[in-house]
Design a protein around this motif. Structure first.
Motif, PDB file in Angstrom:
ATOM      1  N   ILE A 301       0.585  -1.261   0.180  1.00 47.99           N
ATOM      2  CA  ILE A 301       0.512   0.077  -0.189  1.00 47.99           C
ATOM      3  C   ILE A 301       0.822   1.324   0.176  1.00 47.99           C
ATOM      4  O   ILE A 301       1.668   1.463   1.001  1.00 47.99           O
ATOM      5  N   GLU A 302       0.600   2.129  -1.471  1.00 47.42           N
ATOM      6  CA  GLU A 302       1.776   3.174  -1.231  1.00 47.42           C
ATOM      7  C   GLU A 302       0.857   4.450   0.451  1.00 47.42           C
ATOM      8  O   GLU A 302      -0.316   4.875  -0.047  1.00 47.42           O
ATOM      9  N   VAL A 303       1.641   4.920   1.199  1.00 43.25           N
ATOM     10  CA  VAL A 303       1.411   5.734   2.203  1.00 43.25           C
ATOM     11  C   VAL A 303       2.828   6.899   2.184  1.00 43.25           C
ATOM     12  O   VAL A 303       1.680   8.027   3.074  1.00 43.25           O
ATOM     13  N   GLY A 304       3.142   6.796   0.818  1.00 44.18           N
ATOM     14  CA  GLY A 304       3.490   8.045   0.806  1.00 44.18           C
ATOM     15  C   GLY A 304       4.715   8.261  -0.615  1.00 44.18           C
ATOM     16  O   GLY A 304       5.167   6.890  -1.061  1.00 44.18           O
ATOM     17  N   HIS A 305       4.382   9.249  -1.021  1.00 43.86           N
ATOM     18  CA  HIS A 305       5.243   9.927  -2.031  1.00 43.86           C
ATOM     19  C   HIS A 305       6.026  11.002  -1.974  1.00 43.86           C
ATOM     20  O   HIS A 305       5.802  11.792  -2.146  1.00 43.86           O
ATOM     21  N   THR A 306       7.212  10.912  -2.996  1.00 42.86           N
ATOM     22  CA  THR A 306       8.386  12.331  -2.625  1.00 42.86           C
ATOM     23  C   THR A 306       8.867  12.437  -4.105  1.00 42.86           C
ATOM     24  O   THR A 306       8.406  11.185  -5.211  1.00 42.86           O
ATOM     25  N   PHE A 307       8.691  13.448  -4.561  1.00 43.80           N
ATOM     26  CA  PHE A 307       8.993  14.272  -6.529  1.00 43.80           C
ATOM     27  C   PHE A 307      10.471  14.813  -6.096  1.00 43.80           C
ATOM     28  O   PHE A 307      10.135  15.893  -5.769  1.00 43.80           O
ATOM     29  N   TYR A 308      10.969  14.698  -6.931  1.00 42.95           N
ATOM     30  CA  TYR A 308      11.973  16.054  -7.300  1.00 42.95           C
ATOM     31  C   TYR A 308      11.476  16.899  -8.629  1.00 42.95           C
ATOM     32  O   TYR A 308      11.977  15.697  -9.447  1.00 42.95           O
ATOM     33  N   LEU A 309      10.994  17.875  -8.371  1.00 40.72           N
ATOM     34  CA  LEU A 309      10.311  18.272  -9.760  1.00 40.72           C
ATOM     35  C   LEU A 309      11.602  19.350 -10.648  1.00 40.72           C
ATOM     36  O   LEU A 309      10.938  19.354 -11.374  1.00 40.72           O
ATOM     37  N   GLY A 310      12.674  19.921  -9.995  1.00 41.70           N
ATOM     38  CA  GLY A 310      13.024  20.218 -10.408  1.00 41.70           C
ATOM     39  C   GLY A 310      12.733  22.074 -10.272  1.00 41.70           C
ATOM     40  O   GLY A 310      12.020  22.472  -9.939  1.00 41.70           O
ATOM     41  N   THR A 311      12.754  22.653 -11.979  1.00 41.20           N
ATOM     42  CA  THR A 311      12.094  23.992 -12.404  1.00 41.20           C
ATOM     43  C   THR A 311      10.519  23.954 -13.534  1.00 41.20           C
ATOM     44  O   THR A 311      10.332  24.552 -14.029  1.00 41.20           O
ATOM     45  N   LYS A 312       9.912  22.362 -13.657  1.00 38.39           N
ATOM     46  CA  LYS A 312       9.166  22.690 -14.153  1.00 38.39           C
ATOM     47  C   LYS A 312       7.456  23.343 -13.818  1.00 38.39           C
ATOM     48  O   LYS A 312       7.189  23.790 -14.519  1.00 38.39           O
ATOM     49  N   TYR A 313       7.519  23.655 -12.758  1.00 36.83           N
ATOM     50  CA  TYR A 313       6.681  23.924 -11.887  1.00 36.83           C
ATOM     51  C   TYR A 313       7.194  25.986 -12.344  1.00 36.83           C
ATOM     52  O   TYR A 313       6.712  26.563 -12.478  1.00 36.83           O
ATOM     53  N   SER A 314       8.411  26.160 -11.283  1.00 32.11           N
ATOM     54  CA  SER A 314       8.765  27.044 -11.744  1.00 32.11           C
ATOM     55  C   SER A 314       9.180  28.329 -12.516  1.00 32.11           C
ATOM     56  O   SER A 314       8.727  29.325 -12.672  1.00 32.11           O
ATOM     57  N   SER A 315       9.575  27.019 -13.592  1.00 30.14           N
ATOM     58  CA  SER A 315       9.332  28.029 -15.248  1.00 30.14           C
ATOM     59  C   SER A 315       8.201  27.946 -15.560  1.00 30.14           C
ATOM     60  O   SER A 315       8.088  29.622 -15.947  1.00 30.14           O
ATOM     61  N   ILE A 316       6.779  27.488 -15.429  1.00 29.78           N
ATOM     62  CA  ILE A 316       5.779  27.550 -15.974  1.00 29.78           C
ATOM     63  C   ILE A 316       5.402  29.423 -15.365  1.00 29.78           C
ATOM     64  O   ILE A 316       4.750  29.772 -16.032  1.00 29.78           O
ATOM     65  N   PHE A 317       5.161  29.514 -14.281  1.00 25.91           N
ATOM     66  CA  PHE A 317       4.432  30.677 -13.559  1.00 25.91           C
ATOM     67  C   PHE A 317       5.888  31.659 -12.586  1.00 25.91           C
ATOM     68  O   PHE A 317       5.087  32.587 -12.437  1.00 25.91           O
ATOM     69  N   ASN A 318       6.944  31.222 -13.427  1.00 25.24           N
ATOM     70  CA  ASN A 318       7.774  32.401 -12.947  1.00 25.24           C
ATOM     71  C   ASN A 318       8.522  32.719 -11.401  1.00 25.24           C
ATOM     72  O   ASN A 318       8.894  33.960 -10.753  1.00 25.24           O
ATOM     73  N   ALA A 319       8.679  31.305 -10.657  1.00 26.72           N
ATOM     74  CA  ALA A 319       8.684  31.469  -9.728  1.00 26.72           C
ATOM     75  C   ALA A 319      10.296  31.817  -9.411  1.00 26.72           C
ATOM     76  O   ALA A 319      10.463  30.198  -9.306  1.00 26.72           O
ATOM     77  N   GLN A 320      10.479  32.902  -8.974  1.00 22.68           N
ATOM     78  CA  GLN A 320      12.080  33.246  -8.959  1.00 22.68           C
ATOM     79  C   GLN A 320      12.278  33.941  -7.359  1.00 22.68           C
ATOM     80  O   GLN A 320      11.912  34.402  -6.708  1.00 22.68           O
TER      81      GLN A 320
END
Length: 471
Positions: A301-320
């Motif tokens: 049973i998957e009880v936790g999940h972790t992701f390394y996202l890099g700049t996938k989302y920060s580049s789209i929303f310009n989180a600088q």
């Protein structure tokens, strides 16, 4: 006695008491004072299996032990397919789990936030997940025609939030922002009670770092915190390599709890401890890619999940942020989830018998259940001793305030109430029976997690229960 105390201490070696917690109290008649009594607990129970199917609103078989138990003893009640009322015992257990999560997340610098469940379509359209996630999103329109979804996760929302802060400095990073909220997914076939539903509680954390190296350090920090969390709960979870799926990024791990009812399959190498979800391996791969040893496949049973996202989302929303050289740079991100209600159900699945709920020691809704004699019985004279013990426990043992429940249903025999207590899984059940009329009076103490029964004086009972550790 000392051996029993040692075993009791070992049940929750890492738990902490939070003095600020003020639990809900049930009030009975003035003659009994302010005591929490079982007769006042709202707890629909004792449903027949055909009634479970009717209440579920679907014809699927109830093949999951945790689902059967939680329905039978009144921990959950079906509302609609994949949605449940969480009843008082379950809410108490979940609040304790959230406090353990808060402790571990804040110990690594996590800051708690609360984002809206209603998420504008344009955020999801910006990342293309409005179409990518398809029917999994529960969508709606407001009176003005604007489209929204009920958030299954909050990468878009949190990145837009951070991006709105235009003067961030590298000195302020990392940010570790997390929440514990309801999540929504339009599961095509919800099943197994709280293990796979359409509405559930999740802890989701989103991290923002100033460099890939710093982000990977944060990733390891959160994974280690997850490991400590599961250790404290007594859950033997395995961290396995996983696919990034629709969330994306370049690295992902699942925390899998091995159990036969689990819907995930993962492979483990006994020789070098390599582990991975089978979805990430070649279909024909039977040997470890690290040491070439044979892989063992199991369910979990998957009880936790972790992701390394890099700049996938920060580049789209310009989180600088402004870096050390005064230039604008994109934040490196990670996201981390824990299935809160799923952890509760999975723990019950692992710890319980077919007929009786058993909890991780830290999460027991109440730690002590007191059973006075039946009204009109020969032992009725010992009833006052039970009330006095209740008062002393809640006055002398601070951590047990709010943790003791008095089973005041004295029209029932001690045996019937003990049977109910066994089903609900209180770690300690204290009975005022025949021995309570002796000199000195002795209580019958059932230690549910060790299976031991001991007869102790009031002082001995207080000493034993003073060792209980409560989160």
């Amino acid at each position: 006695m000392e051996g029993l105390l040692t075993r009791c201490r070992a049940l929750a070696p890492h738990s902490h008491h939070l003095s600020g917690y003020k639990p809900l109290r049930f009030y009975c008649s003035p003659s009994r004072g302010r005591r929490m009594v079982l007769s006042r607990v709202f707890q629909p129970q004792n449903l027949r299996e055909d009634q479970w199917h009717s209440l579920e609103g679907r014809s699927g078989e109830l093949t999951c032990k945790s689902q059967k138990l939680m329905l039978r003893v009144g921990l959950i009640h079906p509302a609609s397919p994949g949605c449940y009322h969480l009843l008082p015992y379950t809410v108490r257990a979940m609040e304790k789990l959230v406090r353990v999560i808060d402790q571990e997340m804040q110990a690594i610098g996590g800051q708690k936030v609360n984002m809206p469940s209603l998420s504008p379509a344009e955020l999801w359209q910006a990342t293309s997940r409005w179409d990518l996630m398809g029917n999994e999103l529960l969508r709606l329109r407001d009176r003005h025609g604007r489209e929204y979804c009920l958030g299954p996760t909050h990468e878009e929302a949190v990145t837009a939030l951070v991006a709105s802060q235009k003067n961030l400095s590298y000195k302020q990073l990392p940010f570790l922002l997390y929440q514990v909220t309801r999540k929504f997914r339009d599961e095509p076939r919800p099943r197994f009670g709280l293990l796979r539903g359409r509405e559930f509680y999740m802890k989701d954390m989103y991290t923002f770092d100033s460099s890939p190296e710093a982000a990977r350090q944060t990733y390891g920090l959160v994974c280690d915190a997850y490991g400590r969390l599961f250790d404290r709960l007594g859950l033997r979870c395995i961290k396995v390599q996983a696919d990034v799926g629709s969330i994306g990024g370049t690295m992902s791990h699942e925390f899998q709890l091995p159990v036969d009812v689990g819907e995930d399959r993962f492979a483990v190498c006994p020789s070098c401890n390599f582990s991975a979800n089978v979805e990430t391996l070649d279909m024909s791969q039977t040997n470890c890619p690290v040491c070439q040893g044979p892989l063992t496949e199991t369910k979990g049973i998957e009880v936790g999940h972790t992701f390394y996202l890099g700049t996938k989302y920060s580049s789209i929303f310009n989180a600088q942020f402004t870096d050390v050289h005064g230039k604008q740079s994109l934040a490196e991100m990670g996201c981390y989830g824990l299935g809160v209600t799923r952890i509760l159900a999975a723990a019950i699945e692992v710890f319980s018998t077919e007929d009786c709920v058993r909890w991780p020691s830290l999460l027991a809704p109440y730690h002590v259940c007191l059973i006075p004699p039946k009204k009109g019985s020969k032992e009725e004279a010992a009833a006052e001793l039970t009330g006095n013990l209740y008062d002393h426990l809640t006055e002398v043992v601070p951590q047990l305030r709010g943790e003791v429940l008095l089973d005041d249903r004295t029209h029932l025999t001690i045996g019937n109430r003990l049977k109910d207590a066994d089903k609900l899984g209180y770690p300690y059940v204290v009975i005022a029976g025949k021995r309570a009329l002796e000199d000195p009076a002795r209580f019958e103490v059932w230690c549910q997690n060790t299976g031991e029964v001991v007869f102790l004086t009031k002082e001995g009972t207080l000493e034993l229960l003073s060792q209980v550790q409560v989160v």
